[in-house]
Motif scaffolding. Sequence first.
Motif, mmCIF file in Angstrom:
data_model
loop_
_atom_site.group_PDB
_atom_site.id
_atom_site.type_symbol
_atom_site.label_atom_id
_atom_site.label_comp_id
_atom_site.label_asym_id
_atom_site.label_seq_id
_atom_site.Cartn_x
_atom_site.Cartn_y
_atom_site.Cartn_z
ATOM 1 N N GLN A 38 -32.141 56.721 -41.661
ATOM 2 C CA GLN A 38 -31.718 56.535 -43.190
ATOM 3 C C GLN A 38 -30.987 57.530 -43.605
ATOM 4 O OE1 GLN A 38 -33.254 54.586 -45.763
ATOM 5 N NE2 GLN A 38 -31.584 55.685 -46.906
ATOM 6 N N LEU A 39 -29.898 57.185 -44.260
ATOM 7 C CA LEU A 39 -28.836 58.031 -44.775
ATOM 8 C C LEU A 39 -29.406 58.824 -46.088
ATOM 9 C CD1 LEU A 39 -25.953 58.658 -44.367
ATOM 10 C CD2 LEU A 39 -25.207 57.070 -45.861
ATOM 11 N N CYS A 40 -29.194 60.187 -45.941
ATOM 12 C CA CYS A 40 -29.539 60.944 -47.212
ATOM 13 C C CYS A 40 -28.649 60.666 -48.585
ATOM 14 C CB CYS A 40 -29.437 62.441 -46.885
ATOM 15 S SG CYS A 40 -29.671 63.751 -48.357
ATOM 16 N N MET A 41 -29.519 60.309 -49.483
ATOM 17 C CA MET A 41 -28.795 60.004 -50.860
ATOM 18 C C MET A 41 -28.351 61.196 -51.361
ATOM 19 S SD MET A 41 -29.207 56.790 -51.299
ATOM 20 C CE MET A 41 -28.911 56.627 -49.299
ATOM 21 N N VAL A 42 -28.761 62.221 -51.335
ATOM 22 C CA VAL A 42 -28.191 63.403 -51.767
ATOM 23 C C VAL A 42 -26.465 63.661 -51.301
ATOM 24 C CG1 VAL A 42 -28.215 66.060 -51.880
ATOM 25 C CG2 VAL A 42 -30.148 64.607 -52.054
ATOM 26 N N HIS A 43 -26.390 63.542 -49.908
ATOM 27 C CA HIS A 43 -25.131 63.620 -49.624
ATOM 28 C C HIS A 43 -24.206 62.304 -49.824
ATOM 29 C CE1 HIS A 43 -27.263 66.396 -46.923
ATOM 30 N NE2 HIS A 43 -26.103 67.065 -46.668
ATOM 31 N N LEU A 44 -24.684 61.024 -49.764
ATOM 32 C CA LEU A 44 -23.960 59.989 -50.186
ATOM 33 C C LEU A 44 -23.462 60.297 -51.743
ATOM 34 C CD1 LEU A 44 -22.672 57.446 -49.254
ATOM 35 C CD2 LEU A 44 -24.719 56.270 -49.736
ATOM 36 N N VAL A 45 -24.366 60.540 -52.666
ATOM 37 C CA VAL A 45 -24.016 60.935 -54.095
ATOM 38 C C VAL A 45 -23.067 61.885 -54.174
ATOM 39 C CG1 VAL A 45 -24.948 61.273 -56.198
ATOM 40 C CG2 VAL A 45 -26.295 59.707 -54.969
ATOM 41 N N ARG A 46 -23.360 63.045 -53.220
ATOM 42 C CA ARG A 46 -22.524 64.083 -53.734
ATOM 43 C C ARG A 46 -21.069 63.735 -53.096
ATOM 44 N NH1 ARG A 46 -24.423 69.019 -50.376
ATOM 45 N NH2 ARG A 46 -26.103 69.095 -51.907
ATOM 46 N N HIS A 47 -21.010 63.177 -52.060
ATOM 47 C CA HIS A 47 -19.693 62.658 -51.384
ATOM 48 C C HIS A 47 -19.100 61.721 -52.521
ATOM 49 C CE1 HIS A 47 -16.777 61.096 -48.812
ATOM 50 N NE2 HIS A 47 -16.792 60.135 -49.198
ATOM 51 N N SER A 48 -19.641 60.874 -53.141
ATOM 52 C CA SER A 48 -19.307 59.962 -54.082
ATOM 53 C C SER A 48 -18.605 60.782 -55.341
ATOM 54 C CB SER A 48 -20.343 58.924 -54.825
ATOM 55 O OG SER A 48 -20.773 58.116 -53.589
ATOM 56 N N LEU A 49 -19.420 61.441 -55.758
ATOM 57 C CA LEU A 49 -19.089 62.423 -57.023
ATOM 58 C C LEU A 49 -17.885 63.288 -56.757
ATOM 59 C CD1 LEU A 49 -22.507 63.336 -58.631
ATOM 60 C CD2 LEU A 49 -21.080 61.523 -59.322
ATOM 61 N N SER A 50 -17.524 63.649 -55.660
ATOM 62 C CA SER A 50 -16.400 64.543 -55.229
ATOM 63 C C SER A 50 -15.065 63.824 -55.668
ATOM 64 C CB SER A 50 -16.372 65.024 -53.719
ATOM 65 O OG SER A 50 -16.271 63.861 -52.927
ATOM 66 N N TYR A 51 -15.202 62.700 -55.909
ATOM 67 C CA TYR A 51 -14.114 61.813 -56.210
ATOM 68 C C TYR A 51 -14.003 61.537 -57.867
ATOM 69 C CZ TYR A 51 -13.629 60.651 -51.495
ATOM 70 O OH TYR A 51 -13.389 60.696 -50.050
ATOM 71 N N VAL A 52 -15.006 62.104 -58.463
ATOM 72 C CA VAL A 52 -15.146 61.785 -59.887
ATOM 73 C C VAL A 52 -14.683 62.859 -60.842
ATOM 74 C CG1 VAL A 52 -16.771 60.914 -61.549
ATOM 75 C CG2 VAL A 52 -17.000 59.924 -59.470
ATOM 76 N N SER A 53 -14.082 62.453 -62.074
ATOM 77 C CA SER A 53 -13.756 63.614 -62.740
ATOM 78 C C SER A 53 -14.828 63.940 -63.680
ATOM 79 C CB SER A 53 -12.613 62.927 -63.952
ATOM 80 O OG SER A 53 -13.216 61.998 -64.869
ATOM 81 N N HIS A 54 -14.772 65.283 -64.327
ATOM 82 C CA HIS A 54 -15.817 65.731 -64.766
ATOM 83 C C HIS A 54 -16.422 65.178 -65.920
ATOM 84 C CE1 HIS A 54 -18.559 69.040 -66.194
ATOM 85 N NE2 HIS A 54 -18.122 69.054 -67.535
ATOM 86 N N LYS A 55 -15.531 64.547 -66.644
ATOM 87 C CA LYS A 55 -15.951 63.598 -67.935
ATOM 88 C C LYS A 55 -16.743 62.307 -67.728
ATOM 89 C CE LYS A 55 -11.520 60.898 -68.364
ATOM 90 N NZ LYS A 55 -12.245 59.601 -68.176
ATOM 91 N N ASP A 56 -16.425 61.933 -66.388
ATOM 92 C CA ASP A 56 -17.219 60.619 -65.933
ATOM 93 C C ASP A 56 -18.271 60.925 -65.014
ATOM 94 O OD1 ASP A 56 -15.388 59.085 -67.309
ATOM 95 O OD2 ASP A 56 -13.934 58.788 -65.510
ATOM 96 N N ARG A 57 -18.583 62.111 -64.675
ATOM 97 C CA ARG A 57 -19.513 62.329 -63.543
ATOM 98 C C ARG A 57 -20.769 62.092 -63.944
ATOM 99 N NH1 ARG A 57 -18.921 67.622 -59.764
ATOM 100 N NH2 ARG A 57 -16.919 66.493 -59.766
#
Length: 243
Positions: free
Chosen positions: A82-101
């Motif tokens: 099972q892939l860890c959701m914490v890591h997947l979400v963190r990876h996703s948010l690394s591409y997101v601007s602060h206002k949209d996070r």
Amino acid sequence: MKVKSQGRVTNKAIYLAFGVNLQGLKEVLGMWAADTEGAKFWMQVITELKNRGVSDIFIACVDGLKGFPEAIEAVYPQTQVQLCMVHLVRHSLSYVSHKDRKAVADELKLVYQAATLEEAEQQLAAFEETWATTYPVIAKSWRANWAKVVPMFGYPSEIRRAVYTTNTIESLNMTLRKVSKNRSLFPNDEAVFKLMYLALRNISKRWTMPIPNWSGAMNQFAILFDGRVPMGGLNQNSLTQNA
């Protein structure tokens, strides 16, 4: 960690394997240093765990390290990865601007907290409609890793609450970073291991209680992994629940 080796300073990653035993108690299973990671390294790690007595793993929650899921499946072919959701979400948010996070994080939560696989797929499709133009890499990453996300939706709530994330090991890693932050350089690997071992020994003294609702999770494990749960472990947890 910065470690002096053969007259030069190298950066070495320290990896931890963390488990929950049949009594619901947390354990650090091992600690390894590596200059580079890969399939060969992970195979050595998993084989070591097997040789040291880890006879079975029901669910392995991993953070997408290359070659790691394949090593687990080779040594423990019955294990669900099972892939860890914490890591997947963190990876996703690394591409997101602060206002949209916050908005992006809230919509991703609708995906991984969905009650069923069908609902999760619908939520992911809705996320794509909203954010694909602004952040196309996020949905692409989730689609690429979807095979390692979907096992979660086959678990009952008792198990999902126990394993869908590796928050515990994230907290553990944060504590270890605090312990080591004032040491800019270690003379050798042994010095690193000594510090980490002493820190882990102190941390583990607090792990005296089973994780929440472990008795319910164990009874679900007995159903999902029929014949693989030692009855002694199940009976002990059932007695705890009844008490």
